[in-house]
Design an enzyme around this catalytic site. Structure first.
Site, PDB file in Angstrom:
ATOM      1  CG  ASP A 387      -1.963   1.029   1.242  1.00  9.36           C
ATOM      2  OD1 ASP A 387      -2.892   0.908   0.438  1.00  9.36           O
ATOM      3  OD2 ASP A 387      -1.862   1.974   2.052  1.00  9.36           O
ATOM      4  CD  GLU A 416      -2.651   1.647  -3.339  1.00 15.03           C
ATOM      5  OE1 GLU A 416      -3.755   2.211  -3.391  1.00 15.03           O
ATOM      6  OE2 GLU A 416      -1.752   2.012  -2.554  1.00 15.03           O
TER       7      GLU A 416
END
Length: 664
Positions: A387, A416
């Site tokens: 993330d 991401e």
């Protein structure tokens, strides 16, 4: 020093070889270089691939792909993981030089006997085996017959025709006679396993699977690894390769977010799984409501039995209740008033999480994160979706990813990173195997065509794309207003446009209502339990499509590779056509695998269009006598068609939004 036959501008090369370009086991990739020389003599180029031990694996003759610009291309394919390398060799081509001169002079009746003798000498050299170049007996016989024709009593033009026949040219294309061989520098190439480049991901919030509202107790009961495992057979049956779990760690209570990202959680609100850390532990712990490590291990084992690998979401941030906040307050940023700064990405605010400050004790943070990742690898996790990696220092990632490349080379990291291109590309260059992309926001024919070409040809050496129509954070207006047709269109584009694609669970139900003012779903699963009625007829249509798309992908090597894509012109602004090709040299049956995809991008209406096919991109050489007609089979409808160089199509998104055809 520059070579006798100069070779410059090689690719795939990243920062002059500072970092390794990416390749994949079983995937052909193009090597390109600018090759030229002084004067008018002919020359050529060869791409050479070296194994990790430095020995030669294979070579490919390169062809000029940009006429007049001296730009050459050859395709290579590694067959094992590891740290490989490649180079390009320029060389002088005495046979091609002779052919050029002899054709002109013999046709003009100038120096005819001299040209015949010079050709004989060149072909005799070409027919002779040397320690560096061994010619098969049949190939030597072909060249021997050409020498006999040149030295025989026959007509000079007939002798020239014999010495320049297709048979002779094929031998010398496979076994060129090379003078003044001039290798360029050797450049690094890291070769990963196939799932690092090609796969189908399915995202799941494990706490939602099997969750329910207990009317007697008056609160929600969380799903567990045991109940989530019951969903795995359906995911496997749809043809997915990876089951991706959002964070499974304890969730803090301080500043816990309520439903729809409200600032105050009500009693029973589970909080965001990205608010990691509580008294039960941090990133190396499991939320007690999900189960134990033994139950997690059983989930991983069940997934593996079904042909699925488990990916875990890694968010390097902490709730105020994380053990690191108490044990290592120096790992965080303090404001002037002494409070710890929470995360912000204006206009979004994340009061429930503290970002790590990698400038404070970087070695300590590195050691803690490396140990944490090792914990999950030890429990069977083989992929990590990271993330927001672009908010952490790149030297941290380079060191961490190098460690796991050395110790666990099969572990895959997906970035991401929805951010600026330079950051996205460099994250890939320093070690991330895959990256989320801008695909989610590319909607017009021009945007999609340009982007498909960009990720296949311009950035593929460093950034492997992963296409997602939606995520738990992203719901574009196109999806909001397009209904089921939009969901079908974007699924087709994602599944065929990139070797790796992903679906966020609930896609089957066309979940398309946004939270007012935001490009994300209302009643977002990040902040609440969201069980779905998987056995209901409502999800059958999209489930059937997802299953079909993965089946088509599995059947076609062309859709499992990144580098070979061609955009074909269409007359309608809402009709996109592209093809992908795997050359027969690299397929199991020795035949080209060619897939053509035609998509109606308008989710509201049928569209008519003419398609103007680039026949050469489809392996058709009309000048050589190939038929310009294409016999194709539609993998979606099961129909057969005959398409010409210009073909009419009509697609209605309410019945069939796309053609995905294989060329017979």
């Amino acid at each position: 020093m520059i070579g006798r036959i100069p070779v410059t501008e090689l690719s795939p090369v990243i920062e002059g070889g500072r970092w390794s370009a990416k390749a994949t086991v079983g995937e052909p990739f193009p090597v390109r270089a600018t090759v030229f020389r002084e004067g008018h003599d002919a020359y050529g180029a060869t791409a050479v691939l070296f194994k990790p031990d430095g020995t030669e694996h294979s070579r490919a003759e390169m062809i000029e792909v940009e006429k007049g610009l001296d730009r050459y291309e050859g395709w290579l394919m590694p067959d094992a993981e590891g740290d490989w390398s490649f180079t390009v060799e320029g060389y002088s081509d005495p046979y091609a030089t002779w052919v050029h001169d002899a054709t002109i002079k013999i046709d003009a009746g100038i120096d005819v006997d001299l040209m015949r003798e010079e050709g004989s000498i060149v072909l005799e050299r070409a027919a002779a085996s040397t320690p560096e170049r061994t010619l098969p007996a049949k190939a030597a016989e072909v060249l021997g017959r050409a020498v006999a024709a040149l030295r025989g009593p026959g007509d000079a033009k007939a002798a020239l025709a014999a010495a320049t026949s297709d048979e002779v040219r094929e031998v010398l294309a496979a076994h060129p006679l090379r003078d003044f061989v001039s290798p360029a520098a050797t450049f690094p190439l890291v070769v990963h396993r196939k799932l690092a480049m090609c796969g189908a991901w399915y995202e799941m919030f494990p706490r939602s699977e099997g969750s329910y509202f207990d009317e007697k107790l008056g609160h929600w009961v969380s799903g567990t690894f045991v109940t989530a495992a019951k969903r795995l057979p359906a995911v496997a049956d749809m043809g997915f390769d990876v089951i991706y779990l959002t964070p499974i760690h304890p969730i803090g209570t301080t500043n816990r977010k309520g439903r729809n990202n409200t600032l105050e959680a009500k009693d029973g609100d589970p909080g965001s799984p990205y608010g990691i850390g509580a008294k039960e532990g941090g990133h190396d712990a499991i939320h007690p409501e999900l189960g134990t490590f033994d139950e997690f291990d059983a989930f991983v084992a069940r997934a593996r039995d079904l042909g699925l690998e488990v990916a875990l979401d890694i968010a390097l941030q902490c709730s105020p209740d994380h053990p690191w906040v108490h044990d290592h307050p120096e790992w965080f940023t303090k404001r002037a008033d002494g409070t710890i700064a929470y995360a912000e990405n204006p206009p979004k605010k994340y009061q429930d999480i503290y970002p790590l400050n990698f400038d404070n004790d970087p070695d300590g943070i590195y050691e803690a994160i490396r140990a944490m990742l090792q914990t999950w690898i030890d429990h069977g996790v083989t992929l990590f979706r990271v993330d927001n990696p672009h908010t952490k220092p790149l030297n941290f990632w380079q060191k961490l990813l190098a460690h796991f490349h050395d110790k666990h080379p099969g572990v895959v990291f997906l970035a991401e990173a929805f951010t600026r291109p330079a950051m996205m590309r460099t994250l890939g260059a320093i070690g991330f195997h895959q990256s989320y992309t801008y695909f989610t926001w590319r909607h017009t024919k021009e945007e999609l065509g340009d982007y498909f070409t960009e990720v296949a040809r311009e950035t593929s050496a460093m950034l492997r794309p992963s296409f997602w129509p939606t995520t738990h954070d992203i719901l574009t207006p196109y999806m909001t207003h397009g209904g089921a047709s939009a969901f079908a269109i974007r699924a087709v584009l994602a599944a065929t446009g990139s070797p790796t694609w992903g679906i966020y669970s609930g896609y089957e139900f066309i979940e398309s209502t946004p939270r007012p003012g935001f490009e994300e779903q209302i009643d977002n699963e990040k902040y609440e339990f969201k069980p779905r009625p998987w056995g209901s007829p409502e999800a059958e249509g999209m489930t059937t499509l997802l299953t079909m798309l993965n089946r088509i992908r599995d059947a076609h090597p062309a859709l499992q590779q990144l580098h070979d894509i061609t955009i074909h012109p269409t007359t309608d602004e809402q009709t996109l056509c592209f093809s992908k090709r795997m050359r027969g040299k690299f397929t199991a049956d020795g035949r080209d695998d060619i897939v053509i995809v035609v998509v109606n991008l308008d989710p509201h209406a049928a569209r008519d269009s003419l398609i103007h096919f680039d026949l050469s991109a489809l392996g058709i050489d009309v000048a050589a006598g190939d038929s310009p007609m294409l016999e194709v089979h539609d993998e979606m409808s099961g129909q057969d068609f005959v398409w010409g160089p210009v073909t009419f199509v009509r697609l209605d998104p309410r019945t069939q939004c796309a053609h995905i055809v294989k060329v017979k």
